[in-house]
Design an enzyme around this catalytic site. Sequence first.
Site, PDB file in Angstrom:
ATOM      1  N   GLY A 169       0.825  -1.208   0.000  1.00 29.22           N
ATOM      2  CA  GLY A 169       0.000   0.000   0.000  1.00 29.22           C
ATOM      3  C   GLY A 169       0.854   1.250   0.000  1.00 29.22           C
ATOM      4  CB  SER A 208       0.423   4.053  -5.651  1.00 32.65           C
ATOM      5  OG  SER A 208       1.622   3.513  -6.095  1.00 32.65           O
ATOM      6  CD  GLU A 252       8.137  -2.858  -6.312  1.00 30.38           C
ATOM      7  OE1 GLU A 252       7.030  -3.385  -6.308  1.00 30.38           O
ATOM      8  OE2 GLU A 252       8.292  -1.631  -6.370  1.00 30.38           O
TER       9      GLU A 252
HETATM   10  C1  LIG Z   1       1.998  -3.478 -12.869  1.00 32.23           C
HETATM   11  C2  LIG Z   1       1.924  -2.470 -11.755  1.00 32.23           C
HETATM   12  C3  LIG Z   1       1.754  -2.892 -10.441  1.00 32.23           C
HETATM   13  C4  LIG Z   1       1.672  -1.964  -9.417  1.00 32.23           C
HETATM   14  N1  LIG Z   1       1.470  -2.408  -8.138  1.00 32.23           N
HETATM   15  C5  LIG Z   1       1.422  -1.520  -7.135  1.00 32.23           C
HETATM   16  C6  LIG Z   1       1.223  -1.974  -5.788  1.00 32.23           C
HETATM   17  O1  LIG Z   1       1.077  -3.169  -5.518  1.00 32.23           O
HETATM   18  N2  LIG Z   1       1.193  -1.047  -4.796  1.00 32.23           N
HETATM   19  C7  LIG Z   1       1.356   0.279  -5.038  1.00 32.23           C
HETATM   20  O2  LIG Z   1       1.373   1.047  -4.079  1.00 32.23           O
HETATM   21  N3  LIG Z   1       1.490   0.761  -6.314  1.00 32.23           N
HETATM   22  C8  LIG Z   1       1.526  -0.117  -7.356  1.00 32.23           C
HETATM   23  N4  LIG Z   1       1.669   0.337  -8.644  1.00 32.23           N
HETATM   24  C9  LIG Z   1       1.607   1.747  -8.887  1.00 32.23           C
HETATM   25  C10 LIG Z   1       2.904   2.376  -9.342  1.00 32.23           C
HETATM   26  O3  LIG Z   1       3.877   2.298  -8.372  1.00 32.23           O
HETATM   27  C11 LIG Z   1       2.506   3.764  -9.765  1.00 32.23           C
HETATM   28  O4  LIG Z   1       1.942   3.592 -11.027  1.00 32.23           O
HETATM   29  C12 LIG Z   1       3.638   4.695  -9.783  1.00 32.23           C
HETATM   30  O5  LIG Z   1       3.909   5.099  -8.478  1.00 32.23           O
HETATM   31  C13 LIG Z   1       3.335   5.875 -10.703  1.00 32.23           C
HETATM   32  O6  LIG Z   1       2.237   6.615 -10.218  1.00 32.23           O
HETATM   33  P1  LIG Z   1       1.000   7.076 -11.111  1.00 32.23           P
HETATM   34  O7  LIG Z   1       0.480   5.871 -11.852  1.00 32.23           O
HETATM   35  O8  LIG Z   1       0.055   7.824 -10.242  1.00 32.23           O
HETATM   36  O9  LIG Z   1       1.626   8.001 -12.218  1.00 32.23           O
HETATM   37  P2  LIG Z   1       1.926   9.552 -12.120  1.00 32.23           P
HETATM   38  O10 LIG Z   1       2.729   9.871 -10.912  1.00 32.23           O
HETATM   39  O11 LIG Z   1       0.639  10.317 -12.309  1.00 32.23           O
HETATM   40  O12 LIG Z   1       2.807   9.743 -13.406  1.00 32.23           O
HETATM   41  C14 LIG Z   1       2.240   9.677 -14.708  1.00 32.23           C
HETATM   42  C15 LIG Z   1       3.308  10.037 -15.721  1.00 32.23           C
HETATM   43  O13 LIG Z   1       3.777  11.369 -15.473  1.00 32.23           O
HETATM   44  C16 LIG Z   1       5.199  11.369 -15.293  1.00 32.23           C
HETATM   45  N5  LIG Z   1       5.534  12.355 -14.283  1.00 32.23           N
HETATM   46  C17 LIG Z   1       5.052  12.423 -13.030  1.00 32.23           C
HETATM   47  N6  LIG Z   1       5.581  13.476 -12.378  1.00 32.23           N
HETATM   48  C18 LIG Z   1       6.433  14.070 -13.243  1.00 32.23           C
HETATM   49  C19 LIG Z   1       7.285  15.205 -13.149  1.00 32.23           C
HETATM   50  N7  LIG Z   1       7.376  15.936 -12.039  1.00 32.23           N
HETATM   51  N8  LIG Z   1       8.016  15.529 -14.232  1.00 32.23           N
HETATM   52  C20 LIG Z   1       7.945  14.816 -15.358  1.00 32.23           C
HETATM   53  N9  LIG Z   1       7.153  13.731 -15.509  1.00 32.23           N
HETATM   54  C21 LIG Z   1       6.412  13.355 -14.460  1.00 32.23           C
HETATM   55  C22 LIG Z   1       5.547   9.956 -14.853  1.00 32.23           C
HETATM   56  O14 LIG Z   1       6.887   9.628 -15.173  1.00 32.23           O
HETATM   57  C23 LIG Z   1       4.547   9.134 -15.637  1.00 32.23           C
HETATM   58  O15 LIG Z   1       5.020   8.880 -16.944  1.00 32.23           O
HETATM   59  C24 LIG Z   1       1.757  -0.573  -9.701  1.00 32.23           C
HETATM   60  C25 LIG Z   1       1.935  -0.150 -11.026  1.00 32.23           C
HETATM   61  C26 LIG Z   1       2.019  -1.082 -12.035  1.00 32.23           C
HETATM   62  C27 LIG Z   1       2.191  -0.591 -13.457  1.00 32.23           C
END
Ligand SMILES: Cc1cc2nc3c(=O)[nH]c(=O)nc-3n(C[C@H](O)[C@H](O)[C@H](O)COP(=O)(O)OP(=O)(O)OC[C@H]3O[C@@H](n4cnc5c(N)ncnc54)[C@H](O)[C@@H]3O)c2cc1C
Length: 306
Positions: free
Chosen positions: A120, A122, A238
Site C-alpha cells: 500500500g 501509491s 523491485e
Molecule cells: C503493474 C503495476 C503494479 C503496481 N502495483 C502496485 C502496488 O502493488 N502497490 C502500489 O502502491 N502501487 C503499485 N503500482 C503503482 C505504481 O507504483 C505507480 O503507477 C507509480 O507510483 C506511478 O504513479 P501514477 O500511476 O500515479 O503516475 P503519475 O505519478 O501520475 O505519473 C504519470 C506520468 O507522469 C510522469 N511524471 C510524473 N511526475 C512528473 C514530473 N514531475 N516531471 C515529469 N514527468 C512526471 C511519470 O513519469 C509518468 O510517466 C503498480 C503499477 C504497475 C504498473
Amino acid sequence: MDFRDSPEEAAFRTRLRTWLAEIAGKFPTSGDEYWAKQGEWHQALYGAGFFGLSWPKEYGGQELPPVFDVILDEELAIAGAPPRPSLGYLVVGLGHHGSKELQQRFLPGMINGTERWCQGFSEPDAGSDLASLTTTATRDGDEYVIHGHKVWTSYSDVADWCLLLARTDPDAPRHRGISAFIVPMKQSGIEQRPLKMISGVTKEFGQVLFDGARVSADQMVGNPGDGWRIAMTVVGHEREPSTLGFAARYGKLVRQLAARTEGRPPEDLAWAAVQSEMLRLHVRRRLSEQLDGVNHGSEARSTSCS
Ligand SMILES: Cc1cc2nc3c(=O)[nH]c(=O)nc-3n(C[C@H](O)[C@H](O)[C@H](O)COP(=O)(O)OP(=O)(O)OC[C@H]3O[C@@H](n4cnc5c(N)ncnc54)[C@H](O)[C@@H]3O)c2cc1C
C-alpha cells in the site's frame, strides 16, 4: 561473467523442466483466471522446491545464489507457465528493516504462500511523487488508526497483510514524517474496491480505502519516520534481476509475432525485438553486478514495470 550453467545449475534446470512438463496447462497464465489461481500457483512452486530459492533458510528459503531465480524465470517463460509471484521486494524490505520478531512472525508465511500480501504505497495524488502521500496513521494507545486511500494495490482483494506507508508526523519534512506498517487487511475500517483494466482484468489491482482501520504499534516496521528509507529499499529491489523473467517473456512474444509476419516484420516489431534484447542484456549486467556484491541504486529502476 560466464552465463553458461554450472553442473548444479544445469541439474536444477533439468529438474525444473521435468516438473513444468508434468504440471503444464494446470495454471492459467493471464486474465482473471491467472489472478484467481495465483495463490495456488505460489504454493505449488514452493511445494516443489522452486520458490524462495535465494531467500534465508531460516524463513523457508534455500539460500541459493540469485542466478537460480533467473533460471527459474527463464524456464517459466520458455514453458509458457505463469510468472513467479513477485514478493522479493517485501522479503528484502522486512529483512532489512523489520525486527527479528516481525521477521520470524511474517516471513515464513509470506515465502511459503500461506499468507498473502499487498503493497500500500501509491495514492490517487501520490504516485511518482510518493512522498506527497496523505494517508495518516495516528497513535491511539497501543495502536495506530489509519485513514486514507491507496490505489493500484496489486492483489489487495486476497491479501491478508499490507505493507502500508502512512504519515505519522504531519509536522516533519515530508520524507521524514512517513512510517511503514504491517496492517491486517481483513478488518472493518478497510474497504477494498476492484479496479477494472482496459484488458478486462478485474482481479489484479484494487483501490483500498482506510477509514479507522487499526494496526498494533508493534507492527510498525523500523522506527517512526523510517517509512521513506523502507520504501526506497523496497522499490529499489523491485527493479532487480527478476526482470529477466519479463525479458524472456517479451523476447518470446516478439518471436511469436515475427513468426506470423512471414519473414517481413514491420519496422516497429523489429524495434521491439531490439528493445527486448537490450532489456535482456541490461538485466544480465545487473545480475552479474549483484553476484559481485554490487548494491543496486536508482540505475536499476528503469528496467521494470511493477
Ligand atoms: C503493474 C503495476 C503494479 C503496481 N502495483 C502496485 C502496488 O502493488 N502497490 C502500489 O502502491 N502501487 C503499485 N503500482 C503503482 C505504481 O507504483 C505507480 O503507477 C507509480 O507510483 C506511478 O504513479 P501514477 O500511476 O500515479 O503516475 P503519475 O505519478 O501520475 O505519473 C504519470 C506520468 O507522469 C510522469 N511524471 C510524473 N511526475 C512528473 C514530473 N514531475 N516531471 C515529469 N514527468 C512526471 C511519470 O513519469 C509518468 O510517466 C503498480 C503499477 C504497475 C504498473
